[in-house]
Design a protein around this motif. Sequence first.
Motif, PDB file in Angstrom:
ATOM      1  N   ILE A 111       0.816  -1.204   0.000  1.00 25.41           N
ATOM      2  CA  ILE A 111       0.000   0.000   0.000  1.00 25.41           C
ATOM      3  C   ILE A 111       0.857   1.263   0.000  1.00 25.41           C
ATOM      4  CG2 ILE A 111      -0.237   0.332   2.503  1.00 25.41           C
ATOM      5  CD1 ILE A 111      -3.084   0.561  -0.058  1.00 25.41           C
ATOM      6  N   ASP A 112       2.072   1.146   0.549  1.00 25.68           N
ATOM      7  CA  ASP A 112       2.983   2.300   0.620  1.00 25.68           C
ATOM      8  C   ASP A 112       3.316   2.856  -0.760  1.00 25.68           C
ATOM      9  OD1 ASP A 112       3.059   0.604   2.852  1.00 25.68           O
ATOM     10  OD2 ASP A 112       4.921   1.498   3.556  1.00 25.68           O
ATOM     11  N   LYS A 113       3.333   1.969  -1.772  1.00 28.17           N
ATOM     12  CA  LYS A 113       3.750   2.378  -3.110  1.00 28.17           C
ATOM     13  C   LYS A 113       2.630   3.049  -3.897  1.00 28.17           C
ATOM     14  CE  LYS A 113       7.190  -1.335  -3.631  1.00 28.17           C
ATOM     15  NZ  LYS A 113       7.593  -2.514  -4.440  1.00 28.17           N
ATOM     16  N   VAL A 114       1.403   2.819  -3.493  1.00 26.10           N
ATOM     17  CA  VAL A 114       0.277   3.293  -4.319  1.00 26.10           C
ATOM     18  C   VAL A 114      -0.660   4.271  -3.601  1.00 26.10           C
ATOM     19  CG1 VAL A 114       0.282   1.251  -5.790  1.00 26.10           C
ATOM     20  CG2 VAL A 114      -1.044   1.241  -3.665  1.00 26.10           C
ATOM     21  N   MET A 115      -0.475   4.443  -2.317  1.00 28.76           N
ATOM     22  CA  MET A 115      -1.366   5.359  -1.590  1.00 28.76           C
ATOM     23  C   MET A 115      -1.067   6.808  -1.952  1.00 28.76           C
ATOM     24  SD  MET A 115       0.304   5.386   2.239  1.00 28.76           S
ATOM     25  CE  MET A 115       1.958   6.010   2.536  1.00 28.76           C
ATOM     26  N   THR A 116      -2.017   7.676  -1.651  1.00 26.78           N
ATOM     27  CA  THR A 116      -1.788   9.113  -1.777  1.00 26.78           C
ATOM     28  C   THR A 116      -1.156   9.583  -0.476  1.00 26.78           C
ATOM     29  OG1 THR A 116      -3.716   9.393  -3.210  1.00 26.78           O
ATOM     30  CG2 THR A 116      -2.884  11.360  -2.105  1.00 26.78           C
ATOM     31  N   ARG A 117       0.094   9.983  -0.536  1.00 25.33           N
ATOM     32  CA  ARG A 117       0.820  10.360   0.690  1.00 25.33           C
ATOM     33  C   ARG A 117       0.264  11.651   1.281  1.00 25.33           C
ATOM     34  NH1 ARG A 117       4.727   7.309   2.215  1.00 25.33           N
ATOM     35  NH2 ARG A 117       5.538   5.745   0.752  1.00 25.33           N
ATOM     36  N   GLY A 118       0.169  11.649   2.600  1.00 24.55           N
ATOM     37  CA  GLY A 118      -0.404  12.812   3.291  1.00 24.55           C
ATOM     38  C   GLY A 118      -1.911  12.802   3.173  1.00 24.55           C
ATOM     39  N   GLY A 119      -2.393  13.212   2.017  1.00 17.86           N
ATOM     40  CA  GLY A 119      -3.840  13.240   1.789  1.00 17.86           C
ATOM     41  C   GLY A 119      -4.503  14.443   2.447  1.00 17.86           C
ATOM     42  N   LYS A 120      -5.628  14.834   1.901  1.00 18.03           N
ATOM     43  CA  LYS A 120      -6.388  15.943   2.481  1.00 18.03           C
ATOM     44  C   LYS A 120      -7.046  15.486   3.782  1.00 18.03           C
ATOM     45  CE  LYS A 120      -5.798  19.252  -0.482  1.00 18.03           C
ATOM     46  NZ  LYS A 120      -5.196  20.545  -0.086  1.00 18.03           N
ATOM     47  N   THR A 121      -6.973  16.327   4.807  1.00 16.69           N
ATOM     48  CA  THR A 121      -7.576  16.004   6.104  1.00 16.69           C
ATOM     49  C   THR A 121      -8.264  17.239   6.673  1.00 16.69           C
ATOM     50  OG1 THR A 121      -5.577  16.590   7.352  1.00 16.69           O
ATOM     51  CG2 THR A 121      -5.783  14.285   6.617  1.00 16.69           C
ATOM     52  N   VAL A 122      -9.112  17.012   7.653  1.00 20.17           N
ATOM     53  CA  VAL A 122      -9.704  18.100   8.432  1.00 20.17           C
ATOM     54  C   VAL A 122      -9.648  17.695   9.898  1.00 20.17           C
ATOM     55  CG1 VAL A 122     -11.252  18.946   6.629  1.00 20.17           C
ATOM     56  CG2 VAL A 122     -12.026  17.136   8.175  1.00 20.17           C
ATOM     57  N   GLN A 123      -9.941  18.640  10.774  1.00 19.87           N
ATOM     58  CA  GLN A 123     -10.002  18.322  12.200  1.00 19.87           C
ATOM     59  C   GLN A 123     -11.456  18.210  12.642  1.00 19.87           C
ATOM     60  OE1 GLN A 123      -7.209  21.194  14.102  1.00 19.87           O
ATOM     61  NE2 GLN A 123      -5.908  19.398  14.316  1.00 19.87           N
ATOM     62  N   SER A 124     -11.659  17.591  13.791  1.00 17.62           N
ATOM     63  CA  SER A 124     -13.019  17.267  14.229  1.00 17.62           C
ATOM     64  C   SER A 124     -13.865  18.506  14.519  1.00 17.62           C
ATOM     65  CB  SER A 124     -12.975  16.369  15.468  1.00 17.62           C
ATOM     66  OG  SER A 124     -12.304  17.027  16.530  1.00 17.62           O
ATOM     67  N   ASN A 125     -13.221  19.639  14.846  1.00 16.35           N
ATOM     68  CA  ASN A 125     -14.000  20.849  15.148  1.00 16.35           C
ATOM     69  C   ASN A 125     -14.258  21.709  13.914  1.00 16.35           C
ATOM     70  OD1 ASN A 125     -11.420  21.760  14.761  1.00 16.35           O
ATOM     71  ND2 ASN A 125     -11.316  22.992  16.615  1.00 16.35           N
ATOM     72  N   THR A 126     -13.888  21.194  12.744  1.00 21.85           N
ATOM     73  CA  THR A 126     -14.161  21.902  11.494  1.00 21.85           C
ATOM     74  C   THR A 126     -15.669  21.888  11.220  1.00 21.85           C
ATOM     75  OG1 THR A 126     -12.032  21.193  10.584  1.00 21.85           O
ATOM     76  CG2 THR A 126     -13.684  21.958   9.006  1.00 21.85           C
ATOM     77  N   LEU A 127     -16.209  23.004  10.771  1.00 20.72           N
ATOM     78  CA  LEU A 127     -17.618  23.029  10.384  1.00 20.72           C
ATOM     79  C   LEU A 127     -17.836  22.083   9.206  1.00 20.72           C
ATOM     80  CD1 LEU A 127     -18.500  26.841  10.545  1.00 20.72           C
ATOM     81  CD2 LEU A 127     -19.345  25.049  12.054  1.00 20.72           C
ATOM     82  N   ALA A 128     -18.931  21.362   9.247  1.00 16.19           N
ATOM     83  CA  ALA A 128     -19.226  20.401   8.185  1.00 16.19           C
ATOM     84  C   ALA A 128     -19.298  21.079   6.823  1.00 16.19           C
ATOM     85  CB  ALA A 128     -20.521  19.669   8.489  1.00 16.19           C
ATOM     86  N   VAL A 129     -19.831  22.305   6.790  1.00 15.93           N
ATOM     87  CA  VAL A 129     -19.936  22.999   5.508  1.00 15.93           C
ATOM     88  C   VAL A 129     -18.565  23.373   4.969  1.00 15.93           C
ATOM     89  CG1 VAL A 129     -20.192  25.329   6.505  1.00 15.93           C
ATOM     90  CG2 VAL A 129     -21.233  24.790   4.281  1.00 15.93           C
ATOM     91  N   GLU A 130     -17.596  23.642   5.856  1.00 15.23           N
ATOM     92  CA  GLU A 130     -16.231  23.926   5.411  1.00 15.23           C
ATOM     93  C   GLU A 130     -15.579  22.664   4.856  1.00 15.23           C
ATOM     94  OE1 GLU A 130     -14.071  25.673   8.620  1.00 15.23           O
ATOM     95  OE2 GLU A 130     -15.323  27.466   8.706  1.00 15.23           O
ATOM     96  N   ALA A 131     -15.857  21.536   5.511  1.00 13.12           N
ATOM     97  CA  ALA A 131     -15.340  20.262   5.019  1.00 13.12           C
ATOM     98  C   ALA A 131     -15.912  19.952   3.638  1.00 13.12           C
ATOM     99  CB  ALA A 131     -15.683  19.142   5.998  1.00 13.12           C
ATOM    100  N   LEU A 132     -17.198  20.268   3.453  1.00 17.48           N
ATOM    101  CA  LEU A 132     -17.833  20.063   2.150  1.00 17.48           C
ATOM    102  C   LEU A 132     -17.142  20.904   1.081  1.00 17.48           C
ATOM    103  CD1 LEU A 132     -20.108  19.084   0.268  1.00 17.48           C
ATOM    104  CD2 LEU A 132     -21.513  20.964   1.152  1.00 17.48           C
ATOM    105  N   ASN A 133     -16.824  22.153   1.407  1.00 18.15           N
ATOM    106  CA  ASN A 133     -16.131  23.020   0.447  1.00 18.15           C
ATOM    107  C   ASN A 133     -14.774  22.434   0.067  1.00 18.15           C
ATOM    108  OD1 ASN A 133     -18.209  24.875   0.467  1.00 18.15           O
ATOM    109  ND2 ASN A 133     -17.295  26.147   2.058  1.00 18.15           N
ATOM    110  N   THR A 134     -14.060  21.881   1.060  1.00 18.95           N
ATOM    111  CA  THR A 134     -12.762  21.249   0.796  1.00 18.95           C
ATOM    112  C   THR A 134     -12.925  20.081  -0.171  1.00 18.95           C
ATOM    113  OG1 THR A 134     -11.887  21.870   2.965  1.00 18.95           O
ATOM    114  CG2 THR A 134     -10.818  20.023   1.840  1.00 18.95           C
TER     115      THR A 134
END
Length: 322
Positions: free
Chosen positions: A266-289
Motif C-alpha cells: 500500500i505504501d507504493k500506491v497510496m496518496t501520501r499525506g492526503g487531504k484532512t480536516v479536524q473534528s472541530n471543522t464546520l461540516a460545511v467547510e469540510a464540504l467546500n474542501t
Amino acid sequence: MHETFLASARRVIEIETAAIESLTSRLDAQFIQACELLYHCTGKVVVSGMGKSGHVGNKIAATLASTGTPSFFMHPGEANHGDLGMLGKGDVLLAISNSGETGELLNLLPVIKRLNVPVIAMTNKASSSLGQHADVVLDISVAKEACPLGLAPTASTTATLVLGDALAIALLDARGFTPDDFALSHPGGSLGRKLLLKVQDIMLQGEGLPLVTTGATVSEALLEISSKGLGMTGVVSSDGTLAGVFTDGDLRRILDAKADIHTTSIDKVMTRGGKTVQSNTLAVEALNTMENCKITALMVVDDERRPVGAFNMHMLLKAGVL
C-alpha cells in the motif's frame, strides 16, 4: 384576458417599485434616531399594528429577532385587554399605522407614556395622533396604492416592510452580527445545520474507522474499504500518525497498471499525506474542501495527525449539509 392579467401585474410592480425607491430620500435624522433607540434598547423591541399593518409588523418583529435585536409582536386589540403587560421598562415600541389614527393603538399610548417606553411610529402622517405622541416618526407614505380602488393596502404595506428590513439590517451591521450568531437563532433549519454542524457530529470513529498500517498489501486495504463502506481507508505509520490515504481512485490506477493487488504494498500506491480536516471543522467547510479537491471522503485527524474519524459525501447529504 391574459394580457389584462399581465398588464395589471406590471402596473402593480411599477407602483410598488416606485414606493420603495421613494423611501431612500427619507432616510434622515429620524431614521438614525430610530436606529439608535433600537440599538441601545435594554429590553425588547415590541412591534404592534392592526390589520395588514399587524401582519407586516409580525414579519418585522421576526426579522429583528432573527438578526440580533430581541423582538416580538404585540396585538394592539389584545393589548387593550391584558396583553399590554408584555411591555415593560427598557422596551421600545414600534407602532405601525398607515393613517396614524388606529384606535386600538392610540388607546395604549397613555399607559405606554406612563411606563416611559419610547415610541417609534411608522405612519404616513407625522401630524397624526400617533405621530404627535411618538418620539420618532418614520414616513411610510406612498404616492398611491397599487389597488386601483385605492382601498386595499398594497404599496404602503410594501414600503412598511422594506423600511422594517432597513432597520433590522442597519442594526445587524451595527452589532457586527455574524453567520454563527444567525445560526444560533435558527438551529432547526437547514441553515442552522450548515452553520452549526461540525465534522465530529457526523464522522465515523472507533471501530468504524477504516485504517490499515504501512506495509499492508493492496488487497488488505480493499478488504478494509469494503468492510467500512466509505470508499477509502487511511494508512497509518508505526507511530499512529496518518501516512496517507487509499481510495477508489487509487485502486483504478493500480488496475490500469495491471499491478498485483496481493503483493503490491500500500505504501507504493497510496496518496501520501492526503487531504484532512479536524473534528472541530464546520461540516460545511469540510464540504467546500471536498468539492474544491474533487474528492468524496476525508480523514479526520487530531493536532498530531493521528486519525480520529472519517466521513464521506453521503454522510454530509444525510446530515442535511448538502
